[in-house]
Write an enzyme that holds these catalytic residues in place. Structure first.
Site, PDB file in Angstrom:
ATOM      1  N   LYS A 220       0.691  -1.346  -0.162  1.00  0.00           N
ATOM      2  CA  LYS A 220      -0.048  -0.005  -0.122  1.00  0.00           C
ATOM      3  C   LYS A 220       0.751   1.347   0.005  1.00  0.00           C
ATOM      4  O   LYS A 220       0.275   2.243   0.407  1.00  0.00           O
ATOM      5  CB  LYS A 220      -0.964   0.014   1.307  1.00  0.00           C
TER       6      LYS A 220
ATOM      7  N   HIS B 237       7.171  -7.335  -2.073  1.00  0.00           N
ATOM      8  CA  HIS B 237       6.843  -6.819  -0.486  1.00  0.00           C
ATOM      9  C   HIS B 237       7.564  -7.283   0.140  1.00  0.00           C
ATOM     10  O   HIS B 237       7.607  -7.035   1.442  1.00  0.00           O
ATOM     11  CB  HIS B 237       5.195  -6.805  -0.275  1.00  0.00           C
TER      12      HIS B 237
ATOM     13  N   SER C 104      -5.113   2.733   3.809  1.00  0.00           N
ATOM     14  CA  SER C 104      -5.156   2.151   2.590  1.00  0.00           C
ATOM     15  C   SER C 104      -5.190   0.617   2.669  1.00  0.00           C
ATOM     16  O   SER C 104      -6.129  -0.010   2.110  1.00  0.00           O
ATOM     17  CB  SER C 104      -4.035   2.358   1.616  1.00  0.00           C
TER      18      SER C 104
HETATM   19  S1  PPS Z   1      -0.190  -3.026  -3.232  1.00  0.00           S
HETATM   20  O1  PPS Z   1      -1.627  -3.736  -3.592  1.00  0.00           O
HETATM   21  O2  PPS Z   1       0.101  -3.209  -1.722  1.00  0.00           O
HETATM   22  O3  PPS Z   1       0.896  -3.247  -4.159  1.00  0.00           O
HETATM   23  O4  PPS Z   1      -0.858  -1.549  -3.298  1.00  0.00           O
HETATM   24  P1  PPS Z   1       0.185  -0.129  -3.698  1.00  0.00           P
HETATM   25  O5  PPS Z   1       0.197  -0.324  -5.305  1.00  0.00           O
HETATM   26  O6  PPS Z   1       1.451  -0.374  -2.956  1.00  0.00           O
HETATM   27  O7  PPS Z   1      -0.767   1.062  -3.135  1.00  0.00           O
HETATM   28  C1  PPS Z   1      -2.158   1.144  -3.202  1.00  0.00           C
HETATM   29  C2  PPS Z   1      -2.156   2.678  -3.229  1.00  0.00           C
HETATM   30  O8  PPS Z   1      -1.589   3.505  -4.181  1.00  0.00           O
HETATM   31  C3  PPS Z   1      -2.567   4.452  -4.842  1.00  0.00           C
HETATM   32  N1  PPS Z   1      -2.327   4.625  -6.181  1.00  0.00           N
HETATM   33  C4  PPS Z   1      -2.175   5.652  -6.708  1.00  0.00           C
HETATM   34  N2  PPS Z   1      -1.910   7.139  -6.114  1.00  0.00           N
HETATM   35  C5  PPS Z   1      -1.398   7.988  -6.871  1.00  0.00           C
HETATM   36  N3  PPS Z   1      -1.475   8.003  -8.142  1.00  0.00           N
HETATM   37  C6  PPS Z   1      -1.543   6.831  -8.938  1.00  0.00           C
HETATM   38  N4  PPS Z   1      -1.364   6.673 -10.233  1.00  0.00           N
HETATM   39  C7  PPS Z   1      -1.964   5.834  -8.076  1.00  0.00           C
HETATM   40  N5  PPS Z   1      -2.039   4.324  -8.284  1.00  0.00           N
HETATM   41  C8  PPS Z   1      -2.307   3.739  -7.094  1.00  0.00           C
HETATM   42  C9  PPS Z   1      -3.989   3.566  -4.599  1.00  0.00           C
HETATM   43  O9  PPS Z   1      -4.949   4.363  -4.583  1.00  0.00           O
HETATM   44  C10 PPS Z   1      -3.675   3.034  -3.150  1.00  0.00           C
HETATM   45  O10 PPS Z   1      -3.778   4.124  -2.277  1.00  0.00           O
HETATM   46  P2  PPS Z   1      -5.045   4.592  -1.378  1.00  0.00           P
HETATM   47  O11 PPS Z   1      -4.822   5.356  -0.241  1.00  0.00           O
HETATM   48  O12 PPS Z   1      -5.784   3.270  -1.057  1.00  0.00           O
HETATM   49  O13 PPS Z   1      -6.091   5.197  -2.277  1.00  0.00           O
END
Ligand code: PPS
Length: 285
Positions: free
Chosen positions: A44, A99, A129
């Site tokens: 996340k 991860h 998240s």
């Molecule tokens: S995972 O499943 O653990 O790999 O998740 P991960 O990709 O690390 O994190 C997911 C959060 O990243 C946000 N996200 C983004 N934020 C900004 N811009 C872009 N392009 C983007 N893509 C993914 C996603 O919304 C999750 O955060 P939250 O706070 O839940 O919205």
């Protein structure tokens, strides 16, 4: 009797798509090659965003790849059974994602020239998240409330264990030439400069139009509409209906969720666990 997690080396992992044997093989036998690029994060922290950026840099802003191949196929997860199978077969320079905490990461990395990008994020936003993610997916143990998840998170009783241990472990690599430390917050604040920094680390040169395309096509709103990147194609055996990884995509959402008492308890533990690290390393308050 299972508690909803798969346990490996004393750490809880999701129970769907992970296996004890798969984790063991990935951690002890996987050979990282010099030409590999690895994206590492605590769950996340912005992993999917980083993958999208790297894929777009690789294709010089052309969107064909990100629109035709799913994100988990472009940069498979090392420790997930299906990802491991894909990686084993893959020839040439590979993108891979993980991860894994530092102490479980394949030791072949230390003798390779592979490039690693570690992305971190304000742990309170990671917590929020994660709460939504594990509640709306079926991969792992589901919390019954945010308060319960808050307690689990502080104890490290969440997939991949403690955020604090994860960051402390990977921080020890931060001065290596082949390791780049990034934050979700700097990507939000100045995506263009951060993408340029990634290009420089990878030794890639993009012209202004190509850079514009990377910036535009990795933006939250564009990614949210890309079904090859937003995880909407995952079957309902894995996720709830209408699930997308692109939930809110902002900094500071914890302020909308944590109580004052929770934030204070979090900060107290943070001070204890992160004592000794310069504050300037982390772009959150
Ligand atoms: S995972 O499943 O653990 O790999 O998740 P991960 O990709 O690390 O994190 C997911 C959060 O990243 C946000 N996200 C983004 N934020 C900004 N811009 C872009 N392009 C983007 N893509 C993914 C996603 O919304 C999750 O955060 P939250 O706070 O839940 O919205």
């Amino acid at each position: 009797m299972t508690d909803g997690y798969l346990w490996f080396e004393g750490l809880p992992f999701p129970s769907i798509d992970y296996s004890y044997e798969g984790l063991k093989e990935a951690c002890t036998k996987f050979v990282i090659k010099d030409e590999d690029t690895v994206m590492v994060s605590y769950p996340k922290s912005g992993t999917h965003w980083l993958i999208e950026i790297l894929c777009l840099i690789h294709s010089k802003g052309d969107t064909t790849w990100i629109r035709s191949v799913s994100i988990w196929d472009r940069a498979p997860w090392l420790e997930i059974d299906t990802g491991y199978e894909l990686l084993k077969e893959r020839e040439g320079p590979r993108f891979l994602t993980s991860h894994l905490p530092f102490h479980l990461f394949p030791k072949s990395f230390f003798t390779s020239k592979a490039k690693v990008i570690y992305i971190m994020r304000n742990p309170k936003d990671v917590l929020v998240s994660g709460y939504y993610y594990w509640t709306t997916t079926k991969f792992s143990k589901k919390p019954e409330s945010l308060d319960q998840y808050f307690q689990w998170f502080l104890q490290g009783y969440v997939p991949y264990g403690s955020w604090f241990e994860h960051i402390r472990g990977w921080m020890s690599m931060r001065d290596r030439e082949n390791v780049l430390l990034l934050s979700y917050e700097e990507l939000q604040k100045d995506p263009r400069s951060t993408i340029e920094k990634i290009c420089q680390f990878l030794g890639k040169k993009l012209n202004p139009e190509e850079l514009d395309s990377v910036l535009k096509n990795s933006s939250f709103h564009v990614m949210k509409e890309n079904k090859m990147s937003n995880l909407e194609t995952l079957p309902e055996t894995y996720v709830d209906k209408d699930f997308k990884i692109t939930r809110k995509g902002i900094c500071g959402d914890w302020k909308n969720h944590l109580t004052m008492a929770q934030a204070e308890a979090f900060d107290k533990l943070y001070q204890e666990k992160m004592a000794g690290f310069p504050k300037e390393l982390f772009p959150w308050d």
